[in-house]
Enzyme design. Structure first.
Site, PDB file in Angstrom:
ATOM      1  N   GLY A  14     -10.598  99.091  40.433  1.00 27.70           N
ATOM      2  CA  GLY A  14      -9.804  99.692  39.346  1.00 27.70           C
ATOM      3  C   GLY A  14     -10.328  99.296  37.974  1.00 27.70           C
ATOM      4  O   GLY A  14     -11.104  98.352  37.821  1.00 27.70           O
ATOM      5  N   ARG A  18      -4.667  98.411  31.269  1.00 27.78           N
ATOM      6  CA  ARG A  18      -3.780  97.678  30.360  1.00 27.78           C
ATOM      7  C   ARG A  18      -4.429  96.446  29.729  1.00 27.78           C
ATOM      8  O   ARG A  18      -3.858  95.827  28.834  1.00 27.78           O
ATOM      9  CB  ARG A  18      -2.494  97.280  31.102  1.00 27.78           C
ATOM     10  CG  ARG A  18      -1.482  98.414  31.105  1.00 27.78           C
ATOM     11  CD  ARG A  18      -0.263  98.040  31.886  1.00 27.78           C
ATOM     12  NE  ARG A  18      -0.507  98.042  33.320  1.00 27.78           N
ATOM     13  CZ  ARG A  18       0.266  97.438  34.214  1.00 27.78           C
ATOM     14  NH1 ARG A  18       1.308  96.753  33.829  1.00 27.78           N
ATOM     15  NH2 ARG A  18      -0.015  97.514  35.502  1.00 27.78           N
ATOM     16  N   GLY A  81      -7.294 105.418  44.859  1.00 27.42           N
ATOM     17  CA  GLY A  81      -6.116 104.650  45.274  1.00 27.42           C
ATOM     18  C   GLY A  81      -6.463 103.529  46.247  1.00 27.42           C
ATOM     19  O   GLY A  81      -7.570 103.455  46.788  1.00 27.42           O
ATOM     20  N   ASN A 392     -39.427  68.463  13.040  1.00 25.71           N
ATOM     21  CA  ASN A 392     -40.090  68.744  14.328  1.00 25.71           C
ATOM     22  C   ASN A 392     -40.687  70.141  14.395  1.00 25.71           C
ATOM     23  O   ASN A 392     -41.426  70.440  15.311  1.00 25.71           O
ATOM     24  CB  ASN A 392     -39.097  68.549  15.480  1.00 25.71           C
ATOM     25  CG  ASN A 392     -37.875  69.445  15.361  1.00 25.71           C
ATOM     26  OD1 ASN A 392     -37.480  69.821  14.259  1.00 25.71           O
ATOM     27  ND2 ASN A 392     -37.280  69.777  16.476  1.00 25.71           N
TER      28      ASN A 392
HETATM   29  C1  UD1 Z   1      -0.370  98.211  44.091  1.00 22.45           C
HETATM   30  C2  UD1 Z   1       0.543  98.569  45.253  1.00 22.45           C
HETATM   31  C3  UD1 Z   1       1.948  98.084  44.918  1.00 22.45           C
HETATM   32  C4  UD1 Z   1       1.932  96.591  44.643  1.00 22.45           C
HETATM   33  C5  UD1 Z   1       0.909  96.248  43.560  1.00 22.45           C
HETATM   34  C6  UD1 Z   1       0.718  94.776  43.468  1.00 22.45           C
HETATM   35  C7  UD1 Z   1      -0.298 100.552  46.302  1.00 22.45           C
HETATM   36  C8  UD1 Z   1      -0.157 102.030  46.419  1.00 22.45           C
HETATM   37  N1  UD1 Z   1       0.543  99.964  45.458  1.00 22.45           N
HETATM   38  O1  UD1 Z   1       0.113  98.921  42.968  1.00 22.45           O
HETATM   39  O2  UD1 Z   1       2.839  98.377  45.984  1.00 22.45           O
HETATM   40  O3  UD1 Z   1       3.220  96.165  44.246  1.00 22.45           O
HETATM   41  O4  UD1 Z   1      -0.368  96.813  43.888  1.00 22.45           O
HETATM   42  O5  UD1 Z   1      -0.093  94.496  42.359  1.00 22.45           O
HETATM   43  O6  UD1 Z   1      -1.088  99.966  46.978  1.00 22.45           O
HETATM   44  N2  UD1 Z   1      -7.903  99.430  43.371  1.00 22.45           N
HETATM   45  C9  UD1 Z   1      -9.101  99.835  43.920  1.00 22.45           C
HETATM   46  N3  UD1 Z   1      -9.347 101.163  44.085  1.00 22.45           N
HETATM   47  C10 UD1 Z   1      -8.464 102.121  43.714  1.00 22.45           C
HETATM   48  C11 UD1 Z   1      -7.233 101.707  43.168  1.00 22.45           C
HETATM   49  C12 UD1 Z   1      -6.967 100.358  43.014  1.00 22.45           C
HETATM   50  O7  UD1 Z   1      -9.942  99.000  44.253  1.00 22.45           O
HETATM   51  O8  UD1 Z   1      -8.768 103.294  43.894  1.00 22.45           O
HETATM   52  C13 UD1 Z   1      -7.632  97.994  43.198  1.00 22.45           C
HETATM   53  C14 UD1 Z   1      -7.391  97.601  41.762  1.00 22.45           C
HETATM   54  O9  UD1 Z   1      -8.611  97.238  41.119  1.00 22.45           O
HETATM   55  C15 UD1 Z   1      -6.449  96.424  41.909  1.00 22.45           C
HETATM   56  C16 UD1 Z   1      -5.707  96.710  43.207  1.00 22.45           C
HETATM   57  O10 UD1 Z   1      -6.467  97.670  43.888  1.00 22.45           O
HETATM   58  O11 UD1 Z   1      -7.135  95.202  42.059  1.00 22.45           O
HETATM   59  C17 UD1 Z   1      -4.315  97.231  42.962  1.00 22.45           C
HETATM   60  O12 UD1 Z   1      -4.447  98.458  42.293  1.00 22.45           O
HETATM   61  P1  UD1 Z   1      -3.435  98.889  41.148  1.00 22.45           P
HETATM   62  O13 UD1 Z   1      -3.857 100.163  40.600  1.00 22.45           O
HETATM   63  O14 UD1 Z   1      -3.211  97.761  40.221  1.00 22.45           O
HETATM   64  O15 UD1 Z   1      -2.155  99.161  42.058  1.00 22.45           O
HETATM   65  P2  UD1 Z   1      -0.696  99.190  41.598  1.00 22.45           P
HETATM   66  O16 UD1 Z   1      -0.360 100.555  41.162  1.00 22.45           O
HETATM   67  O17 UD1 Z   1      -0.433  98.076  40.660  1.00 22.45           O
HETATM   68 MG    MG Z   2      -2.016  96.209  39.559  1.00 18.63          MG
END
Ligand code: UD1
Ligand code: MG
Length: 463
Positions: A14, A18, A81, A392
């Protein structure tokens, strides 16, 4: 140590919007280390050696930064995702893996104990999925854990998909984003999760529905270590994580017999070692591979990087010390600058406004005031007067200055390198020394003083 064959998939593709940063989120540092370094160390510490890092946003930069951390990389492009991220990583999971752990790269402070507890429950119950949860008064942007009448986990619903369902948003149990999966279940179920109609993302949490449909168990472990399990999504959360790590490191040093006058205002990186009875004043930064002996004193506002201090060393206020060594009983400052290669042997005294670079000051050398020593070797017991400068650099190359034992360099002397001052030699104050001074001799290189008759000054008329 965890006994089963486990592969950890760490999601780090990701962007981290933020953070409002041009750097990918997982390259932001907590006390001098990029954040994933903590997670990788913890995983290895509990015996999870096979780690797959899913990268995507600025993938090359992230791969480059974690190249030497002993992890494997999978590139997820585009990022559709968390479920998609695990789909993309799946081919990298070895065939004999029994349990797949999934962790979020932006929650890197999870403890070894939390990982073990999650895995223990997963093993005990034989669940298809074991999800780690915590209870929060305000679940904010986190996924809410929905339980059925029997208290079993029925679903994890995303906050952004539940904005019109206050009863879901009111749920206090949230998903931290750490899971254990039964690898056999995962292999089959990953093909069954679809894009969310709301956000167009493929959610890892939709696997819960698949497991339920197959009559497989879904367990949740409610962990109480909120501080270390909450993610880092903003600079404010990064600052909080830094404080958490700082407090844990400082508590360890306090426990091992180091006095920190103000632990809140002392920043010690995780690789630093400190001997007992050392006293550290506020606003001190100890960084990198720094080793500090016993019974040292480090006064306020000092920064020490990749340096070694033996025992009984006294660093006075306001010093900056990088890639240097200080022998037993040495002291320096206030306001001294020890640059790479400064090697101060036992009982050396380097005083205020002195800069030392790539120089050996043998035992008992004194350089008390306003001096620059660069590319120099100064013999034991030599006194370097105030305002001594080793010249030096000739504009192209650096040259050495060699000073023998027991020499005396008078104040305000320029030693134009390459030059050698013999043992026991003296240099007269104010000299610009361009030629060697033999052992035991007195070298003076300055204009001889003449005292002239005073001429009347101005044209004041005598009354
Ligand atoms: C996700 C969870 C949520 C949980 C939260 C905890 C899902 C659908 N939701 O939400 O239930 O409470 O984490 O922090 O799983 N990432 C990827 N590839 C992607 C999308 C995300 O590697 O395509 C990674 C991001 O870099 C991050 C992690 O997955 O490290 C979580 O992704 P993020 O987008 O922060 O998920 P949330 O919407 O916060
Ligand atoms: Mg997150």
């Amino acid at each position: 140590m965890l006994k089963d064959k486990i592969t950890a998939i760490v999601l780090a593709a990701g962007q981290g919007t933020r953070m409002k940063s041009s750097r990918p989120k997982v390259l932001h540092e907590i006390l001098g280390r990029p954040m994933l370094a903590y997670l990788i160390d913890t995983l290895k510490g509990v015996g999870v050696a096979d780690i797959v890092l899913v990268v995507g946003h600025q993938a090359e930069l992230v791969q480059e930064s974690y190249r030497d951390y002993g992890v494997r990389f999978v590139v997820q492009e585009p990022q559709l995702g968390t479920g998609h991220a695990v789909q993309v990583a799946w081919p990298a999971v070895p065939a004999d893996t029994r349990t797949v752990m999934v962790l979020c790269g932006d929650a890197p402070l999870i403890s070894g104990e939390s990982i073990r507890a999650l895995n223990r429950l997963h093993d005990k119950t034989g669940a298809a999925i074991t999800v780690q949860t915590i209870e929060l008064d305000n679940g904010a942007h986190y996924g809410r854990v929905v339980r059925d009448r029997h208290g079993q986990v029925a679903a994890v619903l995303q906050a952004k998909d539940s904005q019109d369902r206050p009863e879901i948003l009111a749920i206090r149990e949230i998903n931290t984003g750490a899971y254990c999966f039964d690898a056999t279940f995962l292999q089959d179920a990953l093909g069954k999760i679809l894009k969310s109609p709301v956000t167009g993302e493929i959610y890892l949490t939709d696997l819960i529905k698949v497991a339920r449909e197959q009559g497989r168990g879904v367990e949740a472990l409610v962990d109480t270590d909120r501080e270390n399990l909450l993610g880092i999504n903003s600079r404010a959360e990064l600052a909080m994580a830094t404080q958490t790590v700082k407090r844990a490191i400082n508590a360890r040093h306090l426990d091992q017999g180091v006095t920190l006058i103000d632990p809140e205002a002392t920043y010690i990186e995780s690789g630093v070692a400190i001997g007992r009875d050392t006293v550290i004043y506020p606003n001190v930064y100890l960084q990198g591979d720094t080793v500090i002996g016993e019974n040292c004193v480090i006064e306020a506002t000092v920064k020490i990087v990749d340096s070694t201090l033996e025992n009984d060393v006294h660093i006075k206020m306001g010093c900056v010390i990088t890639q240097s060594r200080l022998g037993t009983g040495a002291d320096t400052g206030p306001f001294a600058h020890l640059r790479p290669g400064a090697d101060l042997r036992a009982k050396v005294h380097v005083g205020n406004f002195v800069e030392v670079k790539k120089s050996v000051l043998h035992e008992g050398v004194k350089a008390g005031h306003l001096t620059y020593l660069g590319d120099a070797d100064v013999g034991a017991g030599t006194n370097v007067g105030a305002g001594t400068i080793t010249c030096n650099y000739d504009g192209e190359k650096k040259h050495p200055t060699i000073i023998g034992e027991g020499a005396f360099i008078g104040s305000n002397t320029a030693l134009v390198a390459p030059v050698t001052i013999g043992a026991g030699a003296y240099v007269g104050a104010g000299s610009a020394i361009t030629e060697d001074v033999p052992a035991g001799k007195l070298g003076i290189a300055r204009a001889r003083q003449v005292n002239l008759e005073r001429r009347p000054v101005g044209n004041k008329k005598k009354k």
